[in-house]
Design an enzyme around this catalytic site. Structure first.
Site, PDB file in Angstrom:
ATOM      1  N   PRO A  13       0.718  -0.993  -0.084  1.00  0.00           N
ATOM      2  CA  PRO A  13      -0.055  -0.057   0.008  1.00  0.00           C
ATOM      3  C   PRO A  13       0.923   1.294   0.195  1.00  0.00           C
ATOM      4  O   PRO A  13       1.767   1.215   1.003  1.00  0.00           O
ATOM      5  CB  PRO A  13      -0.660  -0.150   1.195  1.00  0.00           C
ATOM      6  CG  PRO A  13      -0.012  -1.017   2.084  1.00  0.00           C
ATOM      7  CD  PRO A  13       0.654  -2.087   1.262  1.00  0.00           C
ATOM      8  N   MET A  14       0.630   2.182  -0.919  1.00  0.00           N
ATOM      9  CA  MET A  14       1.437   3.175  -1.160  1.00  0.00           C
ATOM     10  C   MET A  14       0.644   4.585  -1.250  1.00  0.00           C
ATOM     11  O   MET A  14       0.049   4.831  -2.133  1.00  0.00           O
ATOM     12  CB  MET A  14       2.429   3.101  -2.175  1.00  0.00           C
ATOM     13  CG  MET A  14       3.521   2.285  -1.966  1.00  0.00           C
ATOM     14  SD  MET A  14       4.482   1.850  -3.482  1.00  0.00           S
ATOM     15  CE  MET A  14       3.534   0.521  -4.158  1.00  0.00           C
ATOM     16  N   GLN A  66      -6.380  -1.311   3.644  1.00  0.00           N
ATOM     17  CA  GLN A  66      -5.539  -0.898   4.671  1.00  0.00           C
ATOM     18  C   GLN A  66      -6.025   0.135   5.424  1.00  0.00           C
ATOM     19  O   GLN A  66      -6.478   1.310   4.817  1.00  0.00           O
ATOM     20  CB  GLN A  66      -4.138  -0.430   4.333  1.00  0.00           C
ATOM     21  CG  GLN A  66      -3.136  -0.120   5.388  1.00  0.00           C
ATOM     22  CD  GLN A  66      -1.879   0.119   5.178  1.00  0.00           C
ATOM     23  OE1 GLN A  66      -1.788   1.286   4.516  1.00  0.00           O
ATOM     24  NE2 GLN A  66      -0.783  -0.470   5.551  1.00  0.00           N
ATOM     25  N   CYS A  96       3.206   3.618   8.987  1.00  0.00           N
ATOM     26  CA  CYS A  96       3.618   4.814   8.288  1.00  0.00           C
ATOM     27  C   CYS A  96       4.069   6.121   9.216  1.00  0.00           C
ATOM     28  O   CYS A  96       3.303   6.171  10.188  1.00  0.00           O
ATOM     29  CB  CYS A  96       1.859   5.269   7.793  1.00  0.00           C
ATOM     30  SG  CYS A  96       2.179   6.938   6.820  1.00  0.00           S
ATOM     31  N   HIS A 167       8.075  -3.962   7.671  1.00  0.00           N
ATOM     32  CA  HIS A 167       8.872  -3.358   7.077  1.00  0.00           C
ATOM     33  C   HIS A 167      10.178  -3.346   7.765  1.00  0.00           C
ATOM     34  O   HIS A 167      10.258  -2.870   8.841  1.00  0.00           O
ATOM     35  CB  HIS A 167       8.409  -2.034   6.842  1.00  0.00           C
ATOM     36  CG  HIS A 167       9.186  -0.954   6.145  1.00  0.00           C
ATOM     37  ND1 HIS A 167       8.801  -0.188   5.265  1.00  0.00           N
ATOM     38  CD2 HIS A 167      10.638  -0.944   5.664  1.00  0.00           C
ATOM     39  CE1 HIS A 167       9.832   0.785   4.757  1.00  0.00           C
ATOM     40  NE2 HIS A 167      10.701   0.161   4.978  1.00  0.00           N
ATOM     41  N   GLY A 208      10.364  -3.888   2.291  1.00  0.00           N
ATOM     42  CA  GLY A 208      11.348  -2.875   2.481  1.00  0.00           C
ATOM     43  C   GLY A 208      12.671  -2.881   1.903  1.00  0.00           C
ATOM     44  O   GLY A 208      13.427  -3.890   1.929  1.00  0.00           O
ATOM     45  N   GLY A 209      12.835  -2.065   0.661  1.00  0.00           N
ATOM     46  CA  GLY A 209      14.072  -1.973  -0.077  1.00  0.00           C
ATOM     47  C   GLY A 209      14.207  -3.057  -1.088  1.00  0.00           C
ATOM     48  O   GLY A 209      15.274  -3.519  -1.497  1.00  0.00           O
ATOM     49  N   GLY A 229       7.374  -2.653  -2.977  1.00  0.00           N
ATOM     50  CA  GLY A 229       6.691  -1.245  -2.930  1.00  0.00           C
ATOM     51  C   GLY A 229       7.063  -0.372  -4.166  1.00  0.00           C
ATOM     52  O   GLY A 229       6.457  -0.669  -5.023  1.00  0.00           O
ATOM     53  N   ARG A 230       8.110   0.423  -4.126  1.00  0.00           N
ATOM     54  CA  ARG A 230       8.398   1.473  -4.981  1.00  0.00           C
ATOM     55  C   ARG A 230       8.877   0.770  -6.418  1.00  0.00           C
ATOM     56  O   ARG A 230       8.666   1.163  -7.412  1.00  0.00           O
ATOM     57  CB  ARG A 230       9.458   2.175  -4.638  1.00  0.00           C
ATOM     58  CG  ARG A 230       9.012   3.563  -3.870  1.00  0.00           C
ATOM     59  CD  ARG A 230      10.169   4.181  -3.060  1.00  0.00           C
ATOM     60  NE  ARG A 230      10.580   3.543  -2.042  1.00  0.00           N
ATOM     61  CZ  ARG A 230      11.755   3.996  -1.678  1.00  0.00           C
ATOM     62  NH1 ARG A 230      12.353   4.892  -1.856  1.00  0.00           N
ATOM     63  NH2 ARG A 230      12.241   3.402  -0.451  1.00  0.00           N
TER      64      ARG A 230
END
Length: 332
Positions: A13-14, A66, A96, A167, A208-209, A229-230
């Site tokens: 979720p972003m 979320q 967050c 994360h 994460g990453g 994520g990204r």
């Protein structure tokens, strides 16, 4: 399919990114990835325009809602509303680090309130019949991650949480901006591995990453699931390989141009409902990374997709600028 297989791979979720248009786009590339909404606060759901906030396309399943909040009664009510809308999972945000989240007493600051988080999980479990999960950090500020993560995990699991998404960084609520919190605190994947070893019967997903499916496979040897994520958002072509690489199934489409052909009917329907083209195409920026014509594709969308009344032909024209080798040229 077993719960652990349902969570084997997910797109994180972003905020401002994983809206309903983005999720439809991602779903076309992978049938198996679990998709998540942007974080929605309990206050917004209880008092806002629910159809606008919670409405989603049926093609998005499996999709999780979320929530951001800390009041157990509000969380339970919002979770029930989400279940009634058809979501497949409720996920509580305990990770967050934004200032708005701190001010509202939810998100990462709840790492310091494991008993309150557990109350919220228990309330949601009583209210719904779908899985309730928690997404957290390994700790905040001066917390010892060995103690903080263990305390949170054991309390939410005892309260009935079906899975924990971790994360693998601390969140520094004092001293770092939300953007800096995505990169500066060092990653500690081993801490997540130790959590899984300590709780072998609990579904643990790492986040994460993680920048590739190759990296995801390495993590899957130690935990139950991986959340990108990204990397998934900025280079969506990576998702084309998820089903084959991680689930041993044939991908829905072999190339990004095929994905866009399948996306066109959805875009046309949304435009007829008054949605602006740019609201959808803004999620396509990284679609052709490394392919000849990618820069021209981005430029055409940037210059023309934002114009009032822009139609689907703008996207067709942009796609026509891309070379035929429109599959990611680098390893997923």
């Amino acid at each position: 399919m077993q719960l652990n297989q349902l969570h084997r791979f997910a797109v994180a979720p972003m905020m401002d990114w994983t809206d309903r248009h983005c999720r439809v786009f991602h779903r076309l590339m992978t049938r198996r990835a679990r998709l998540y909404t942007e974080m929605l606060t309990t206050g917004a759901i209880l008092h806002g325009d629910r159809q606008r906030l919670l409405g989603f396309d049926a093609s998005e399943h499996p999709v999780a809602l979320q929530l951001g909040g800390s009041n157990p009664c509000d969380l339970a009510a919002a979770a029930k509303i989400g279940e009634d809308f058809g979501y497949d999972e409720i996920n509580l945000n305990v990770g967050c680090p934004s200032d708005r989240v701190k001010d509202g007493c939810f998100g990462a600051c709840l790492m310091a309130e494991p008993l309150l988080v557990a109350e919220g999980v228990a309330a949601m479990k009583r209210a719904v019949h779908i899985p309730v999960t928690v997404k957290c950090r390994i700790g905040i500020d001066d917390q010892d991650p060995e103690v903080a993560l263990d305390m949170l995990a054991r309390n939410v699991v005892a309260a009935g949480a079906d899975a924990l998404v971790v994360h693998a960084r601390k969140a520094w609520l004092n001293g770092l901006s939300p953007k800096e919190n995505r990169d500066i605190p060092p990653l500690d994947y081993d801490r997540v591995y130790r959590l899984k070893a300590a709780l072998p019967n609990v579904l643990i997903i790492i986040n994460g990453g993680i920048a590739s499916l190759e990296a995801a496979r390495v993590h899957l040897a130690r935990v139950d699931g991986v959340m990108l994520g990204r990397a998934a958002y900025q280079d969506p072509w990576r998702l084309l390989a998820v089903d084959s690489e991680l689930f041993g199934e044939i991908a829905p489409y072999a190339a990004m141009k095929e994905v866009f052909a399948a996306m066109m009917p959805y875009i046309e329907r949304e435009l007829m409902r008054g949605v602006r083209l740019h609201s959808i195409t803004r999620h396509f920026v990284g679609a052709f990374h490394g392919v000849p014509g990618a820069r021209a594709f981005r430029r055409h969308l940037a210059e023309n997709g934002v114009k009032p009344g822009a139609g689907v032909n703008v996207l067709r024209e942009a796609i026509a600028l891309v070379g035929d080798r429109a599959v990611a040229p680098i390893a997923a």
